[in-house]
Design a protein around this motif. Sequence first.
Motif, PDB file in Angstrom:
ATOM      1  N   ALA A  62       8.810  17.242 -38.686  1.00  0.00           N
ATOM      2  CA  ALA A  62       9.952  18.004 -39.032  1.00  0.00           C
ATOM      3  C   ALA A  62       9.520  19.512 -38.579  1.00  0.00           C
ATOM      4  N   ARG A 117      17.703  22.123 -45.026  1.00  0.00           N
ATOM      5  CA  ARG A 117      17.404  20.610 -45.213  1.00  0.00           C
ATOM      6  C   ARG A 117      18.315  19.995 -43.891  1.00  0.00           C
ATOM      7  N   GLY A 120      16.849  20.151 -40.510  1.00  0.00           N
ATOM      8  CA  GLY A 120      15.685  19.531 -40.335  1.00  0.00           C
ATOM      9  C   GLY A 120      14.526  20.456 -40.568  1.00  0.00           C
ATOM     10  N   MET A 122      11.672  21.237 -43.098  1.00  0.00           N
ATOM     11  CA  MET A 122      11.264  20.752 -44.457  1.00  0.00           C
ATOM     12  C   MET A 122      10.305  21.538 -45.195  1.00  0.00           C
ATOM     13  N   ASP A 377       5.751  14.890 -42.482  1.00  0.00           N
ATOM     14  CA  ASP A 377       6.921  15.363 -42.481  1.00  0.00           C
ATOM     15  C   ASP A 377       7.541  15.037 -41.295  1.00  0.00           C
ATOM     16  N   LEU A 379      11.274  13.713 -38.539  1.00  0.00           N
ATOM     17  CA  LEU A 379      12.803  13.548 -38.332  1.00  0.00           C
ATOM     18  C   LEU A 379      13.037  12.306 -37.539  1.00  0.00           C
ATOM     19  N   ASP A 406      22.454  19.124 -35.932  1.00  0.00           N
ATOM     20  CA  ASP A 406      22.078  18.506 -37.295  1.00  0.00           C
ATOM     21  C   ASP A 406      22.670  17.127 -37.235  1.00  0.00           C
ATOM     22  N   ILE A 409      20.564  14.425 -36.472  1.00  0.00           N
ATOM     23  CA  ILE A 409      19.272  13.899 -37.529  1.00  0.00           C
ATOM     24  C   ILE A 409      19.770  13.168 -38.496  1.00  0.00           C
ATOM     25  N   ARG A 412      15.247  12.430 -42.804  1.00  0.00           N
ATOM     26  CA  ARG A 412      14.188  13.499 -42.857  1.00  0.00           C
ATOM     27  C   ARG A 412      13.403  13.302 -43.826  1.00  0.00           C
ATOM     28  N   CYS A 414       9.800  14.298 -46.060  1.00  0.00           N
ATOM     29  CA  CYS A 414       8.729  15.550 -46.425  1.00  0.00           C
ATOM     30  C   CYS A 414       7.580  14.724 -47.314  1.00  0.00           C
ATOM     31  N   GLU A 418      11.784  10.397 -48.349  1.00  0.00           N
ATOM     32  CA  GLU A 418      12.939  10.535 -47.696  1.00  0.00           C
ATOM     33  C   GLU A 418      13.706  11.878 -48.385  1.00  0.00           C
TER      34      GLU A 418
END
Length: 419
Positions: A62, A117, A120, A122, A377, A379, A406, A409, A412, A414, A418
């Motif tokens: 990310a 967010r 992408g 994080m 982290d 994507l 985006d 993506i 996502r 972190c 998710e």
Amino acid sequence: MKKIYRANILYTKQKDCFEIIEDGYVAVGDDGRVCRVAADRDSLGWPDAEVVDYTGKLLIPAMNDVHVHAAQYHNQGIAMDMELLPWLEHYTFPEEAKFADTDYAERIYSRFVSHLRRVGTMRAAVFATVHTEGTRRLMRLFSEAGMGALVGKVAMDRNCPDSLIETVDEAVSGMEQLATEYSDPQSLVRPIVTPRFIPSCTPAMLKACGELASRYGLPVQSHLSENLAEVASVHQLEPDALGYGDAYRRYGLFGQTPTVMAHCVWSDAAERRLMKEGDVMVAHCPTSNFNVASGMAPIRTFLDEGIRVGLGSDISGGHDLSIFRTMVYAIQVSKMHYQRNHDMPFLLLSEAFWMATKGGGSFFGRVGSFEEGYDFDALVIDDHDLYPEDYTLEQRLERFIYTGDDRHIVHRFCRGKEV
């Protein structure tokens, strides 16, 4: 729960090349950290682990934004007709004064976190405003979103409107409240000591900020050598200092705890030596540097001298919250340097990607790579509408960075969850 993710995997251990595993696997432990990356499922073990299948898609670390002003989000893409100091006076300070209204703060900050967010990002190192309650709400919004952030209640007590001036005692009280409330060093959201910059902070305020950083073990963020008029102002305000960076250093704000300084466009050799000695990170903000007519930061020089570099959107001096597009701008700025000096090679795609992921991520811990022990982290990019069949994985990533958005993506993560 342990999970294994299957996809086309791209990341950068080193800045000069990509690690690429076509149709590979990433094993992620219960703690949300990477255990292993492999080209085949059997070598990972964990026979009972859930396999999450993203076959054909790109799996990348990310994005990390190491310099952004959340309170300037409403001004994104406007007010680009002045240099730095007049821009602050006429546009930025009036907007930040509105954040005394906590309802307004909640509304703008909610939009900001949602947009971050979406593109992408994080993790972010974020400036709020001088207002304690507004800053607290921003931290809560990041926590609720499951995203990582170092959030700074801004300190300033001179050269700004009366509506944004706090006494040193008021500033310290607010920062200590947040430091106490977010004291867990493993938390995804933590405070960061944030003197705006030396022109807006008296020596007493700078000293208090340095003492707070030391007492609570907090990182520091500010601005450094962004604009020539700003640099001249610092020389007048801190005549005993050897330079802008040295002025911060004398107050305990330049590497005594982890430190990121935005811009560094005009950092000379002496200042760069201090940065290297203190392991001070540069937040490179190419769009902002152009928009407010600051100049072009010499990123190749920083990298060659072993100074850490991450990327910042610097909303709203910068006009684009996407770190993917910030990579493109960083490469383009480096090509302008190259036209003036062919001994300063322009950035490779892998170098820009490294700054956006592992380079910038290092300010948040073990973040920004798929190496063992790093936070997962990540994507997931579905770029099927962007590439012909004969593109390599690296070419697919490059095309996404330059032409995707985006909408490509699709997932996502972190620290393994998710978002």
